[in-house]
Motif scaffolding. Structure first.
Motif, PDB file in Angstrom:
ATOM      1  N   VAL A 134       0.849  -1.192   0.000  1.00  0.00           N
ATOM      2  CA  VAL A 134       0.000   0.000   0.000  1.00  0.00           C
ATOM      3  C   VAL A 134       0.886   1.244   0.000  1.00  0.00           C
ATOM      4  CG1 VAL A 134      -1.805   1.290   1.215  1.00  0.00           C
ATOM      5  CG2 VAL A 134      -1.801  -1.215   1.282  1.00  0.00           C
ATOM      6  N   ALA A 135       0.597   2.171  -0.894  1.00  0.00           N
ATOM      7  CA  ALA A 135       1.201   3.501  -0.867  1.00  0.00           C
ATOM      8  C   ALA A 135       0.109   4.498  -0.505  1.00  0.00           C
ATOM      9  CB  ALA A 135       1.805   3.855  -2.219  1.00  0.00           C
ATOM     10  N   VAL A 136       0.361   5.309   0.500  1.00  0.00           N
ATOM     11  CA  VAL A 136      -0.600   6.330   0.917  1.00  0.00           C
ATOM     12  C   VAL A 136      -0.042   7.691   0.517  1.00  0.00           C
ATOM     13  CG1 VAL A 136      -1.826   7.392   2.833  1.00  0.00           C
ATOM     14  CG2 VAL A 136      -1.388   4.921   2.853  1.00  0.00           C
ATOM     15  N   VAL A 137      -0.814   8.457  -0.240  1.00  0.00           N
ATOM     16  CA  VAL A 137      -0.407   9.788  -0.661  1.00  0.00           C
ATOM     17  C   VAL A 137      -1.056  10.796   0.275  1.00  0.00           C
ATOM     18  CG1 VAL A 137      -0.319  11.453  -2.549  1.00  0.00           C
ATOM     19  CG2 VAL A 137      -0.249   8.990  -3.038  1.00  0.00           C
ATOM     20  N   GLY A 138      -0.263  11.354   1.176  1.00  0.00           N
ATOM     21  CA  GLY A 138      -0.782  12.321   2.127  1.00  0.00           C
ATOM     22  C   GLY A 138      -0.581  11.885   3.559  1.00  0.00           C
ATOM     23  N   VAL A 181      -1.510  -1.172  -4.224  1.00  0.00           N
ATOM     24  CA  VAL A 181      -2.672  -0.301  -4.029  1.00  0.00           C
ATOM     25  C   VAL A 181      -2.166   1.080  -3.632  1.00  0.00           C
ATOM     26  CG1 VAL A 181      -4.759   0.135  -2.668  1.00  0.00           C
ATOM     27  CG2 VAL A 181      -4.160  -2.212  -3.324  1.00  0.00           C
ATOM     28  N   THR A 182      -2.734   2.110  -4.218  1.00  0.00           N
ATOM     29  CA  THR A 182      -2.421   3.482  -3.843  1.00  0.00           C
ATOM     30  C   THR A 182      -3.648   4.125  -3.226  1.00  0.00           C
ATOM     31  OG1 THR A 182      -0.752   3.740  -5.579  1.00  0.00           O
ATOM     32  CG2 THR A 182      -1.707   5.757  -4.670  1.00  0.00           C
ATOM     33  N   VAL A 183      -3.483   4.685  -2.029  1.00  0.00           N
ATOM     34  CA  VAL A 183      -4.559   5.396  -1.342  1.00  0.00           C
ATOM     35  C   VAL A 183      -4.302   6.895  -1.481  1.00  0.00           C
ATOM     36  CG1 VAL A 183      -5.716   5.832   0.857  1.00  0.00           C
ATOM     37  CG2 VAL A 183      -4.886   3.530   0.309  1.00  0.00           C
ATOM     38  N   VAL A 184      -5.266   7.601  -2.056  1.00  0.00           N
ATOM     39  CA  VAL A 184      -5.139   9.043  -2.231  1.00  0.00           C
ATOM     40  C   VAL A 184      -5.863   9.733  -1.074  1.00  0.00           C
ATOM     41  CG1 VAL A 184      -5.518  11.018  -3.744  1.00  0.00           C
ATOM     42  CG2 VAL A 184      -5.039   8.766  -4.724  1.00  0.00           C
ATOM     43  N   ALA A 185      -5.077  10.235  -0.133  1.00  0.00           N
ATOM     44  CA  ALA A 185      -5.608  10.984   1.020  1.00  0.00           C
ATOM     45  C   ALA A 185      -4.975  12.364   0.983  1.00  0.00           C
ATOM     46  CB  ALA A 185      -5.282  10.255   2.320  1.00  0.00           C
ATOM     47  N   ALA A 186      -5.182  13.059  -0.136  1.00  0.00           N
ATOM     48  CA  ALA A 186      -4.395  14.241  -0.473  1.00  0.00           C
ATOM     49  C   ALA A 186      -5.133  15.551  -0.314  1.00  0.00           C
ATOM     50  CB  ALA A 186      -3.888  14.107  -1.912  1.00  0.00           C
ATOM     51  N   ARG A 214     -12.964   2.927  -4.367  1.00  0.00           N
ATOM     52  CA  ARG A 214     -12.090   2.791  -5.525  1.00  0.00           C
ATOM     53  C   ARG A 214     -12.358   3.894  -6.550  1.00  0.00           C
ATOM     54  NH1 ARG A 214     -14.003  -2.639  -4.964  1.00  0.00           N
ATOM     55  NH2 ARG A 214     -12.444  -4.035  -4.052  1.00  0.00           N
ATOM     56  N   LEU A 215     -11.284   4.371  -7.172  1.00  0.00           N
ATOM     57  CA  LEU A 215     -11.412   5.328  -8.254  1.00  0.00           C
ATOM     58  C   LEU A 215     -12.032   4.620  -9.461  1.00  0.00           C
ATOM     59  CD1 LEU A 215     -10.655   8.270  -9.048  1.00  0.00           C
ATOM     60  CD2 LEU A 215      -8.537   7.342  -9.994  1.00  0.00           C
ATOM     61  N   PRO A 216     -13.069   5.188 -10.079  1.00  0.00           N
ATOM     62  CA  PRO A 216     -13.696   4.536 -11.234  1.00  0.00           C
ATOM     63  C   PRO A 216     -12.672   4.147 -12.304  1.00  0.00           C
ATOM     64  CG  PRO A 216     -15.007   6.413 -10.539  1.00  0.00           C
ATOM     65  CD  PRO A 216     -13.750   6.449  -9.708  1.00  0.00           C
ATOM     66  N   ASP A 217     -12.792   2.911 -12.765  1.00  0.00           N
ATOM     67  CA  ASP A 217     -11.937   2.348 -13.814  1.00  0.00           C
ATOM     68  C   ASP A 217     -10.491   2.142 -13.367  1.00  0.00           C
ATOM     69  OD1 ASP A 217     -14.111   2.378 -15.609  1.00  0.00           O
ATOM     70  OD2 ASP A 217     -13.685   4.447 -16.167  1.00  0.00           O
ATOM     71  N   ARG A 218     -10.198   2.380 -12.089  1.00  0.00           N
ATOM     72  CA  ARG A 218      -8.836   2.143 -11.590  1.00  0.00           C
ATOM     73  C   ARG A 218      -8.932   1.461 -10.225  1.00  0.00           C
ATOM     74  NH1 ARG A 218      -4.315   6.600 -12.561  1.00  0.00           N
ATOM     75  NH2 ARG A 218      -3.162   4.734 -11.950  1.00  0.00           N
ATOM     76  N   PRO A 219      -9.216   0.174 -10.171  1.00  0.00           N
ATOM     77  CA  PRO A 219      -9.448  -0.502  -8.894  1.00  0.00           C
ATOM     78  C   PRO A 219      -8.220  -0.536  -7.996  1.00  0.00           C
ATOM     79  CG  PRO A 219      -9.297  -2.086 -10.697  1.00  0.00           C
ATOM     80  CD  PRO A 219      -9.367  -0.732 -11.329  1.00  0.00           C
ATOM     81  N   GLU A 220      -7.035  -0.281  -8.541  1.00  0.00           N
ATOM     82  CA  GLU A 220      -5.829  -0.273  -7.712  1.00  0.00           C
ATOM     83  C   GLU A 220      -5.651   1.047  -6.961  1.00  0.00           C
ATOM     84  OE1 GLU A 220      -4.437   1.844 -11.394  1.00  0.00           O
ATOM     85  OE2 GLU A 220      -5.916   0.304 -10.850  1.00  0.00           O
ATOM     86  N   VAL A 221      -6.522   2.029  -7.237  1.00  0.00           N
ATOM     87  CA  VAL A 221      -6.475   3.331  -6.562  1.00  0.00           C
ATOM     88  C   VAL A 221      -7.701   3.469  -5.671  1.00  0.00           C
ATOM     89  CG1 VAL A 221      -6.469   5.837  -6.848  1.00  0.00           C
ATOM     90  CG2 VAL A 221      -5.161   4.398  -8.437  1.00  0.00           C
ATOM     91  N   VAL A 222      -7.463   3.723  -4.384  1.00  0.00           N
ATOM     92  CA  VAL A 222      -8.532   3.930  -3.408  1.00  0.00           C
ATOM     93  C   VAL A 222      -8.470   5.376  -2.939  1.00  0.00           C
ATOM     94  CG1 VAL A 222      -9.443   3.288  -1.139  1.00  0.00           C
ATOM     95  CG2 VAL A 222      -8.519   1.528  -2.672  1.00  0.00           C
ATOM     96  N   VAL A 223      -9.605   6.052  -2.966  1.00  0.00           N
ATOM     97  CA  VAL A 223      -9.671   7.460  -2.580  1.00  0.00           C
ATOM     98  C   VAL A 223     -10.188   7.571  -1.149  1.00  0.00           C
ATOM     99  CG1 VAL A 223     -10.638   9.721  -3.141  1.00  0.00           C
ATOM    100  CG2 VAL A 223     -10.098   8.101  -4.976  1.00  0.00           C
ATOM    101  N   ALA A 224      -9.536   8.421  -0.365  1.00  0.00           N
ATOM    102  CA  ALA A 224      -9.983   8.737   1.002  1.00  0.00           C
ATOM    103  C   ALA A 224      -9.799  10.237   1.187  1.00  0.00           C
ATOM    104  CB  ALA A 224      -9.180   7.952   2.031  1.00  0.00           C
TER     105      ALA A 224
END
Length: 380
Positions: free
Chosen positions: A10-14, A191-196, A309-319
């Motif tokens: 998991v990579a968390v951005v933010g 998986v990348t989590v966007v908590a930005a 999950r980001l639409p069309d990008r299941p490897e990206v999770v938005v928070a």
């Protein structure tokens, strides 16, 4: 959703409270986690007041969001106790409750309409007469027309919270990478989590906009504790304001709500905040003004966060997109996102918060040199 030969699971951005809490929870579940942020803790959490207010923040037309606030606030006592036990750090967590007050008859009429709605949806709020208000807080202005007590609304110090979450995450094995992310192809993770915060828009194309808030910090004379214990929220002749007391003598006064994206502090905003604060609690006029800051809340079209999950990008999770509520929603967000990553199955609570609910995101533009991690979002 995780596994493989990537550098991390998991990579968390933010590295704000949301990102760090997700990282801590994921690492505790045995995942390899990296957190990307050039300046951890320098954005939202460095400005926010830290009110955990599912009642005072319950507004007309936001029943789904109110349910989230109530659910997450219920997790806060155990969350705070666990984090304190893990780190030995004081979070400034306090449970005295919130007093909502009204200065004029018009202020009271508007407040009573909201209290009636809050009681209608089952929230604990008790109207109080002026004399009863001053029994709770003797220093309140004698001109107040009425108020209400929300005993379940608590508070935490966001600056202490972020410091403790970082310690807990690092002890759990999280790797902190002090650099920004300008493209979601950069992190080496399954998986990348966007908590930005507000930076989420540039990374994902999702409709997250900055909503500016200006906030003041005062200090009680002589370094003593403030002369009041409850969080005070209210209106003074139509001007909204809150006052949040800390045990170390600090009082946070806020906040403006401005549909703009700059971080300038204006004389007019300082004047209006102090005028409203002193109208409700006159003693504040003798406190020292030690800080004036502005931050950017990450707003969404319906004021609810974007989780899933980001639409069309299941490897990206938005928070992201927590607007005023990032601090109170931290425990719930971390649990829901971590469960989604570990199990691959979204909790039903995520359905109304799906990042695709406003349509397919626009193509993400390069993030450039602006804030792309915590996004300097201001959360209450």
């Amino acid at each position: 959703m995780v596994g493989g030969d990537r550098g991390a699971d998991v990579a968390v951005v933010g590295a704000g409270p949301i990102g760090l809490a997700v990282a801590w929870r994921c690492a505790a579940r045995g995942l390899r986690v990296s957190v990307y942020d050039a300046t951890p803790g320098s954005g939202a959490s460095d400005v926010a007041a830290g009110m955990l207010a599912p009642v005072a923040e319950a507004y007309f037309g936001e029943r789904v969001l109110t349910g989230l606030l109530v659910s997450s606030a219920a997790r806060w006592p155990d969350f705070a106790a666990e984090l304190t036990a893990e780190t030995g750090m004081d979070l400034g967590y306090r449970t005295e409750g919130t007093l909502t007050v009204a200065l004029t008859p018009d202020d009271l009429a508007e407040a009573e309409r909201l209290w009636a709605y809050q009681r209608q949806v089952g929230l604990p709020v008790t109207p109080l007469r002026p004399a009863e208000l001053r029994e709770c807080e003797p220093l309140l202005a004698t001109r107040l027309r009425g108020g209400a007590l929300a005993p379940g609304d608590h508070q935490v110090d966001p600056r202490r919270l972020v410091a403790a979450l970082r310690v807990a995450a690092e002890r759990a094995g999280v790797t902190m990478l002090p650099r920004p992310v300008r493209d979601l192809a950069e992190p080496d993770a399954a998986v990348t989590v966007v908590a930005a915060g507000c930076g989420t828009a540039a990374l994902t194309g999702l409709p997250v906009r900055p909503v500016k808030g200006q906030v003041l910090r005062l200090r009680a004379p002589g370094g003593a504790a403030p002369g009041f214990r409850h969080v005070i929220r209210g209106h003074a002749d139509g001007r909204g304001v809150y006052l949040v007391p800390r045990t170390d003598g600090e009082v946070v006064v806020g906040a403006t709500v401005e549909e703009r994206g700059d971080l300038g502090v204006t004389a007019g905003a300082v004047l209006e905040l102090l005028r409203a604060a002193t109208d409700l609690l006159p003693e504040i006029a003798e406190y020292e003004l030690v800080e004036a800051r502005a931050g950017l809340r990450p707003g969404t079209p319906d004021n609810a966060p974007l989780l899933g999950r980001l639409p069309d990008r299941p490897e990206v999770v938005v928070a992201a997109g927590h607007f005023r509520h990032g601090i109170v929603l931290t425990p719930l967000t971390a649990d829901l996102v971590t469960d989604l990553i570990v199990t691959g199955t979204p909790d039903p609570a995520l359905a109304p918060l799906d990042p695709g609910r406003f349509g397919v995101p626009a193509p993400a533009a390069p993030a450039g040199d602006g804030p792309t991690n915590e996004g300097r979002a201001l959360w209450s």
